[in-house]
Design a protein around this motif. Structure first.
Motif, mmCIF file in Angstrom:
data_model
loop_
_atom_site.group_PDB
_atom_site.id
_atom_site.type_symbol
_atom_site.label_atom_id
_atom_site.label_comp_id
_atom_site.label_asym_id
_atom_site.label_seq_id
_atom_site.Cartn_x
_atom_site.Cartn_y
_atom_site.Cartn_z
ATOM 1 N N GLU A 46 0.809 -1.216 0.000
ATOM 2 C CA GLU A 46 0.000 0.000 0.000
ATOM 3 C C GLU A 46 0.843 1.268 0.000
ATOM 4 O OE1 GLU A 46 -2.654 -0.275 3.284
ATOM 5 O OE2 GLU A 46 -3.839 -1.904 2.400
ATOM 6 N N SER A 47 2.072 1.184 0.497
ATOM 7 C CA SER A 47 2.978 2.337 0.463
ATOM 8 C C SER A 47 4.383 1.828 0.184
ATOM 9 C CB SER A 47 2.944 3.109 1.789
ATOM 10 O OG SER A 47 3.407 2.307 2.854
ATOM 11 N N ALA A 48 5.102 2.570 -0.650
ATOM 12 C CA ALA A 48 6.414 2.117 -1.084
ATOM 13 C C ALA A 48 7.249 3.309 -1.529
ATOM 14 C CB ALA A 48 6.282 1.107 -2.230
ATOM 15 N N ALA A 49 8.482 3.010 -1.875
ATOM 16 C CA ALA A 49 9.375 3.994 -2.482
ATOM 17 C C ALA A 49 9.854 3.418 -3.806
ATOM 18 C CB ALA A 49 10.548 4.299 -1.554
ATOM 19 N N ALA A 50 10.589 4.205 -4.572
ATOM 20 C CA ALA A 50 11.127 3.745 -5.850
ATOM 21 C C ALA A 50 12.575 4.186 -5.977
ATOM 22 C CB ALA A 50 10.306 4.280 -7.016
ATOM 23 N N VAL A 51 13.384 3.312 -6.556
ATOM 24 C CA VAL A 51 14.779 3.626 -6.886
ATOM 25 C C VAL A 51 14.958 3.368 -8.367
ATOM 26 C CG1 VAL A 51 17.190 2.953 -6.587
ATOM 27 C CG2 VAL A 51 15.694 3.106 -4.593
ATOM 28 N N GLY A 52 15.529 4.331 -9.085
ATOM 29 C CA GLY A 52 15.775 4.172 -10.507
ATOM 30 C C GLY A 52 17.247 4.306 -10.817
ATOM 31 N N PHE A 53 17.810 3.318 -11.510
ATOM 32 C CA PHE A 53 19.217 3.350 -11.913
ATOM 33 C C PHE A 53 19.324 3.608 -13.400
ATOM 34 C CE2 PHE A 53 22.857 0.662 -13.521
ATOM 35 C CZ PHE A 53 23.846 1.592 -13.215
ATOM 36 N N SER A 54 20.163 4.575 -13.778
ATOM 37 C CA SER A 54 20.473 4.848 -15.178
ATOM 38 C C SER A 54 19.187 5.138 -15.963
ATOM 39 C CB SER A 54 21.243 3.665 -15.763
ATOM 40 O OG SER A 54 21.774 3.952 -17.027
ATOM 41 N N GLY A 55 18.916 4.368 -17.036
ATOM 42 C CA GLY A 55 17.702 4.577 -17.810
ATOM 43 C C GLY A 55 16.434 4.225 -17.070
ATOM 44 N N GLY A 56 16.548 3.620 -15.883
ATOM 45 C CA GLY A 56 15.375 3.357 -15.064
ATOM 46 C C GLY A 56 14.942 4.553 -14.251
ATOM 47 N N GLY A 57 15.817 5.572 -14.150
ATOM 48 C CA GLY A 57 15.462 6.765 -13.393
ATOM 49 C C GLY A 57 14.192 7.435 -13.879
ATOM 50 N N PRO A 58 14.044 7.663 -15.190
ATOM 51 C CA PRO A 58 12.803 8.268 -15.685
ATOM 52 C C PRO A 58 11.560 7.440 -15.363
ATOM 53 C CG PRO A 58 14.522 8.409 -17.347
ATOM 54 C CD PRO A 58 15.058 7.550 -16.256
ATOM 55 N N PHE A 59 11.689 6.108 -15.381
ATOM 56 C CA PHE A 59 10.550 5.254 -15.055
ATOM 57 C C PHE A 59 10.214 5.352 -13.568
ATOM 58 C CE2 PHE A 59 12.071 3.565 -19.048
ATOM 59 C CZ PHE A 59 10.908 3.250 -19.724
ATOM 60 N N ALA A 60 11.230 5.480 -12.717
ATOM 61 C CA ALA A 60 10.967 5.679 -11.285
ATOM 62 C C ALA A 60 10.287 7.022 -11.060
ATOM 63 C CB ALA A 60 12.280 5.602 -10.503
ATOM 64 N N LEU A 61 10.756 8.060 -11.726
ATOM 65 C CA LEU A 61 10.140 9.381 -11.580
ATOM 66 C C LEU A 61 8.703 9.383 -12.090
ATOM 67 C CD1 LEU A 61 12.959 11.900 -12.566
ATOM 68 C CD2 LEU A 61 11.876 11.652 -10.335
ATOM 69 N N ALA A 62 8.432 8.639 -13.154
ATOM 70 C CA ALA A 62 7.061 8.575 -13.684
ATOM 71 C C ALA A 62 6.092 8.040 -12.641
ATOM 72 C CB ALA A 62 7.021 7.711 -14.942
ATOM 73 N N CYS A 63 6.602 7.249 -11.689
ATOM 74 C CA CYS A 63 5.741 6.666 -10.657
ATOM 75 C C CYS A 63 5.398 7.661 -9.553
ATOM 76 C CB CYS A 63 6.419 5.433 -10.059
ATOM 77 S SG CYS A 63 6.519 4.034 -11.203
ATOM 78 N N HIS A 64 5.857 8.906 -9.664
ATOM 79 C CA HIS A 64 5.512 9.900 -8.643
ATOM 80 C C HIS A 64 3.999 10.137 -8.614
ATOM 81 C CE1 HIS A 64 5.197 12.762 -12.035
ATOM 82 N NE2 HIS A 64 4.465 13.474 -11.224
ATOM 83 N N ARG A 65 3.306 9.797 -9.691
ATOM 84 C CA ARG A 65 1.861 9.982 -9.760
ATOM 85 C C ARG A 65 1.099 8.954 -8.930
ATOM 86 N NH1 ARG A 65 1.656 10.530 -16.368
ATOM 87 N NH2 ARG A 65 2.586 12.612 -16.549
ATOM 88 N N LEU A 66 1.757 7.864 -8.567
ATOM 89 C CA LEU A 66 1.077 6.810 -7.824
ATOM 90 C C LEU A 66 0.967 7.187 -6.344
ATOM 91 C CD1 LEU A 66 2.804 3.609 -9.302
ATOM 92 C CD2 LEU A 66 0.602 4.613 -9.954
ATOM 93 N N PRO A 67 -0.190 7.029 -5.743
ATOM 94 C CA PRO A 67 -0.312 7.347 -4.319
ATOM 95 C C PRO A 67 0.533 6.436 -3.439
ATOM 96 C CG PRO A 67 -2.305 6.276 -5.144
ATOM 97 C CD PRO A 67 -1.466 6.598 -6.339
ATOM 98 N N GLU A 68 0.902 5.262 -3.967
ATOM 99 C CA GLU A 68 1.711 4.334 -3.175
ATOM 100 C C GLU A 68 3.159 4.798 -3.021
ATOM 101 O OE1 GLU A 68 -1.230 1.755 -5.585
ATOM 102 O OE2 GLU A 68 -0.014 3.567 -5.882
ATOM 103 N N ILE A 69 3.650 5.591 -3.979
ATOM 104 C CA ILE A 69 5.065 5.974 -3.983
ATOM 105 C C ILE A 69 5.260 7.249 -3.170
ATOM 106 C CG2 ILE A 69 7.022 6.651 -5.413
ATOM 107 C CD1 ILE A 69 6.230 3.690 -5.621
ATOM 108 N N GLU A 70 6.022 7.137 -2.091
ATOM 109 C CA GLU A 70 6.197 8.245 -1.152
ATOM 110 C C GLU A 70 7.562 8.911 -1.258
ATOM 111 O OE1 GLU A 70 5.455 6.328 2.561
ATOM 112 O OE2 GLU A 70 3.281 6.280 2.279
ATOM 113 N N ARG A 71 8.562 8.205 -1.767
ATOM 114 C CA ARG A 71 9.908 8.753 -1.918
ATOM 115 C C ARG A 71 10.564 8.102 -3.122
ATOM 116 N NH1 ARG A 71 8.613 8.053 3.045
ATOM 117 N NH2 ARG A 71 9.109 5.834 2.894
ATOM 118 N N ILE A 72 11.532 8.798 -3.714
ATOM 119 C CA ILE A 72 12.239 8.282 -4.885
ATOM 120 C C ILE A 72 13.735 8.567 -4.723
ATOM 121 C CG2 ILE A 72 12.554 8.500 -7.394
ATOM 122 C CD1 ILE A 72 9.609 9.320 -7.594
#
Length: 298
Positions: free
Chosen positions: A105-131
């Motif tokens: 129900e609540s999580a964070a995201a880490v994006g490495f290299s080309g995964g960074g933009p995909f992690a940032l895209a998840c800022h719209r999800l209510p589950e993602i609290e930190r990146i």
């Protein structure tokens, strides 16, 4: 003319990850692996491009020590995931389905290299609290990617067939060469960690490259094109805290990219690391997990 001798391919598949998959609403398969503490704070790990869930193995020990459950999916067309034209604006729906599947129900995201933009895209999800971003690519208007990335981005837009052939050749060679061949694309020298020797790191990086294109290079070519085009969201709209880690000696992502991301994200911090591209992940990965982990356990 005599054909060159056939060199037997070496088995490269990782055996230490608990891989699984779920069926998405459109019947696509989304493969993922989990690392670290199975009862820890959930953190979604977004691999690089080219890359796969395998690279998250580098953070298995620090995730376990930090009390982090590292959830590493393969994006569409990568590893065991069904291919589909999923863009940056579509990826959060896949990520949300995975988190729901795992009861998160609540999580964070880490994006490495080309995964960074995909992690940032998840800022719209209510589950993602930190990146946290580690050696992350930036939007094209920043204009500070390395020369190799600029070349790859140009090919992805104007000659994707040529880039696909290049990636196929790289994978063919990687199957027949030692692990150091794959490391050369992301590091000046193979780093080691407290838990992994340089040889072990190199084997993981090689397996990551091979897993990334196990279904062919089309997904990697598509992602390279996506990362070279305008992003479907504005950095100024990312309201969650973002910790940016950038290598001073990174030849894949210019150090100025990390600075620009930190400047443009409303709630960002920046830490410069004395490391190259892969070294930034092995050196700062533990700090990234600490930055996004919940401060209190519930």
């Amino acid at each position: 003319m005599r054909s060159p001798p056939q060199v037997p391919a070496v088995d490269w598949r990782p055996t230490d990850a608990d891989t699984a998959a779920l069926s998405l609403p459109d019947d696509r398969r989304l493969a993922y692996a989990t690392y670290g503490d199975p009862d820890g704070d959930p953190v979604l790990f977004c691999h690089g491009t080219p890359g796969s869930h395998v690279v998250a193995r580098l953070l298995d020990t620090p995730a376990r020590e930090r009390g982090v459950r590292l959830i590493a999916p393969d994006r569409p067309g990568i590893g065991g995931s069904t291919d589909a034209p999923v863009g940056l604006d579509d990826w959060p729906a896949d990520a949300a389905a995975l988190l729901s599947h795992l009861g998160v129900e609540s999580a964070a995201a880490v994006g490495f290299s080309g995964g960074g933009p995909f992690a940032l895209a998840c800022h719209r999800l209510p589950e993602i609290e930190r990146i946290a971003l580690v050696g992350s690519s930036g939007p094209p208007e920043i204009g500070s990617t390395g020369r190799v990335q600029q070349f790859v981005g140009t090919l992805s837009r104007h000659a994707p067939w040529a880039l696909g052939r290049l990636f196929r050749l790289q994978r063919w060679v990687a199957l027949r060469r030692g692990p150091s061949y794959a490391v050369d694309f992301v590091a000046d020298e193979t780093p080691e960690t407290d838990a992994l020797s340089a040889d072990e790191v190199a084997r993981i990086v090689r397996a990551d490259m091979l897993t990334a294109m196990a279904r062919g290079p089309s997904a990697v070519v598509r992602e390279q094109r996506l990362l070279s085009e305008p992003w479907p969201f504005d950095l100024a709209d990312v309201s969650v805290p973002v910790a940016v880690y950038q290598g001073r000696d990174d030849a894949n992502v210019s150090p100025s990219t990390g600075r620009a991301l930190a400047d443009r994200l409303p709630r960002a911090s920046l830490e410069l690391v004395d490391a190259d591209h892969l070294g930034t992940l092995t050196a700062a990965g533990d700090d990234a997990l600490a930055a996004v982990r919940r401060r209190t356990r519930v």
